[in-house]
Design an enzyme around this catalytic site. Sequence first.
Site, PDB file in Angstrom:
ATOM      1  N   TYR A  46      -2.952 -25.588  32.808  1.00 35.87           N
ATOM      2  CA  TYR A  46      -4.174 -26.377  32.971  1.00 35.87           C
ATOM      3  C   TYR A  46      -3.894 -27.865  32.792  1.00 35.87           C
ATOM      4  CZ  TYR A  46      -6.611 -22.013  32.929  1.00 35.87           C
ATOM      5  OH  TYR A  46      -7.035 -20.761  33.257  1.00 35.87           O
ATOM      6  N   THR A 106       0.824  -1.212   0.000  1.00 41.23           N
ATOM      7  CA  THR A 106       0.000   0.000   0.000  1.00 41.23           C
ATOM      8  C   THR A 106       0.856   1.259   0.000  1.00 41.23           C
ATOM      9  OG1 THR A 106      -1.769  -1.152   1.167  1.00 41.23           O
ATOM     10  CG2 THR A 106      -1.773   1.256   1.311  1.00 41.23           C
ATOM     11  N   LYS A 108      -0.381  -8.468  12.986  1.00 35.37           N
ATOM     12  CA  LYS A 108      -1.350  -7.501  12.456  1.00 35.37           C
ATOM     13  C   LYS A 108      -2.648  -7.681  13.223  1.00 35.37           C
ATOM     14  CE  LYS A 108      -3.069  -5.444   8.185  1.00 35.37           C
ATOM     15  NZ  LYS A 108      -3.122  -5.494   6.699  1.00 35.37           N
ATOM     16  N   ASP A 161       1.811  -6.498  -4.247  1.00 33.95           N
ATOM     17  CA  ASP A 161       0.938  -6.523  -3.076  1.00 33.95           C
ATOM     18  C   ASP A 161       1.527  -7.610  -2.162  1.00 33.95           C
ATOM     19  OD1 ASP A 161      -1.341  -7.413  -1.393  1.00 33.95           O
ATOM     20  OD2 ASP A 161      -2.437  -6.003  -2.639  1.00 33.95           O
ATOM     21  N   SER A 162       1.620  -7.341  -0.869  1.00 31.11           N
ATOM     22  CA  SER A 162       2.339  -8.303  -0.030  1.00 31.11           C
ATOM     23  C   SER A 162       1.601  -9.626   0.159  1.00 31.11           C
ATOM     24  CB  SER A 162       2.714  -7.694   1.324  1.00 31.11           C
ATOM     25  OG  SER A 162       1.615  -7.653   2.191  1.00 31.11           O
ATOM     26  N   THR A 173       1.367  -4.353   4.204  1.00 28.71           N
ATOM     27  CA  THR A 173       1.095  -4.698   5.602  1.00 28.71           C
ATOM     28  C   THR A 173       0.517  -6.109   5.766  1.00 28.71           C
ATOM     29  OG1 THR A 173      -1.129  -3.748   5.545  1.00 28.71           O
ATOM     30  CG2 THR A 173       0.680  -2.297   6.212  1.00 28.71           C
ATOM     31  N   ASP A 174      -0.071  -6.658   4.703  1.00 29.28           N
ATOM     32  CA  ASP A 174      -0.769  -7.943   4.858  1.00 29.28           C
ATOM     33  C   ASP A 174       0.149  -9.047   5.367  1.00 29.28           C
ATOM     34  OD1 ASP A 174      -3.291  -7.177   4.285  1.00 29.28           O
ATOM     35  OD2 ASP A 174      -3.425  -8.157   2.346  1.00 29.28           O
TER      36      ASP A 174
END
Lengths: 338, 338
Positions: A284, A12, A156, A53-54, A85-86
């Site tokens: 647990y 982007t 993210k 585009d990533s 950013t993806d």
Amino acid sequence: MEKLRVIGTGGTIAATATEKGDKPTIGVTTLLHKIPQIRERFDSDPIQLLQKDSTFINHKDWARIAREAYHASAQGNKVLITHGTDTLAYTSAALSFAIQNPQTSIVLTGSMRLPEEPETDALKNLTDSAIFLLEGAKGVYVVFNGKVMTASRITKVHSTDVNAFDTVDGKYVATVEENRVVYQNKLVESNAQTNLADTFDNRVCTLKVTPSLPKDIFDAILDKGFKAINIAAFGTGNIPYTSSKGDPEKVLGGLLRKAIQTARRVPVVVTSQAAHGGVDLRKYEVGRKIEIPPMISGEDMSQEAAHVKLMWCLGQGMNLDEIRRSFERSYAGEITVG
Amino acid sequence: MEKLRVIGTGGTIAATATEKGDKPTIGVTTLLHKIPQIRERFDSDPIQLLQKDSTFINHKDWARIAREAYHASAQGNKVLITHGTDTLAYTSAALSFAIQNPQTSIVLTGSMRLPEEPETDALKNLTDSAIFLLEGAKGVYVVFNGKVMTASRITKVHSTDVNAFDTVDGKYVATVEENRVVYQNKLVESNAQTNLADTFDNRVCTLKVTPSLPKDIFDAILDKGFKAINIAAFGTGNIPYTSSKGDPEKVLGGLLRKAIQTARRVPVVVTSQAAHGGVDLRKYEVGRKIEIPPMISGEDMSQEAAHVKLMWCLGQGMNLDEIRRSFERSYAGEITVG
């Protein structure tokens, strides 16, 4: 002037609006020109390594970016990588493992808004990156929305907000406030030998455990020859290990145990599907039942870092025992040790 | 006095520390006794329906809880369900779909700390739940750490902190402050006919897209007869749809398209692996390439709600087209419509 290698990969931060939707078109040289802190303070040497585009950045791209960044760093350059950013959290983890003990700063950044938009965060993120690069901290970092973060720790957390990234432990190296770096935590730098280890193997699957998940999902994955599994488990690392019918082999945990213990010796790492807080397999009863060995605890690593670390360990030719030991060790701050 | 049906299902809120780790042992009656707001204000009728770590809660348990809660609500009771936190987001989504338009309040709660611990959040969460139940809001809600949330909207964001849950849109119905309910958003209540639809089908897989994920993972899942897939995609819903080699059938997006369009007609929902912000398949060129149809947008639904909604739609016998229409509709506030 400081020497700066800038590596453009798309995203982007390099995108413009088109009739077909936003896509990367802006060259990294154009971007740099907009940032006085870079224009005036650095002797910068940009390279347009990729223009993607990533979503499409793959493990071979990681190797290319790592090699470029490593060689530039070894020659005394600071390094700035612009990225979508993806998959930024995956690439930043990959570079953290591939470039060991860099002797300069390597910073990744990107933006959530197009550079042409009035409200863009591209200029702020680039400016903040330049300001942090001037500090000369050794290591790999992500600078985003005023936060300086260890590159192996980010995730993210928002798909649209400019405050898109956080660290899984909620700690930042520093913040950038009014053009000044304010340290939040002590910098951890290594003086060990710098090294490049840029091979990744992509036959790794992250699988999210969900209620009533049919157990044959693991057979499916193993039958296709996947070499390692990262389990995004519930809470502190819980996986159903037995059914009310009582046959542990018939449920997820039992099948995983079998995969590890049989001839396949498939490494299985357990992380948490909760974004923060990590795993604690001792907390647990349900955690203790699947406790390591045989499973490998992802401790407080992010899911992204655990996935990429498995890809990297396999790429380095490690066997199950070597991978287990690697996961007890912090290469780049990805886990809290001791 | 208000009539209150309390349904105990186990979880940390019912757990004690044992030598083998924490496990659920405390009965719901014991818990209630500790809460004056419940003891004094409600005529409460507790039932210990289950006593499980919520890691083991499955879709048949959802049906049991739903039936109990539905019938109690239909008889004019308010309903409080205590539950473990690991799968609370899944169960709360399941009840939202199964119990349509309840005519009383149904509240789920739990705790991150054992009731016996000095710093326990069990008493606060039970007290806050009681205070909210007195308001008489119709619908299914989760009350946790002072927040009242739409039950179909929550996600576990922290594996250890008491502030473990958030909503995917960051909005709360209300907060509970100093024993008072402070509304944050307008209550959305329906006067439509109440109804129980408690069947779920568990052959659904949530798969997280990771960089370079081998495409045969989808063949693996489809070959095993899974009936629906929820894709945890990058960012606003991005999935690699083509490779540099240019053959779209050879990559994830292409394979998914094929699964939907061929005889299998498998519903594929796209959500975001970022905890917040949801998907917007029109934003990026990469999103538009996989745009609905054929894929179904999860819009701003949580991954948990999307997964459970698929299980529920299949359980109701819906076909691909009916499921597509269901995902355009909000049954219980799970998506923002219009």
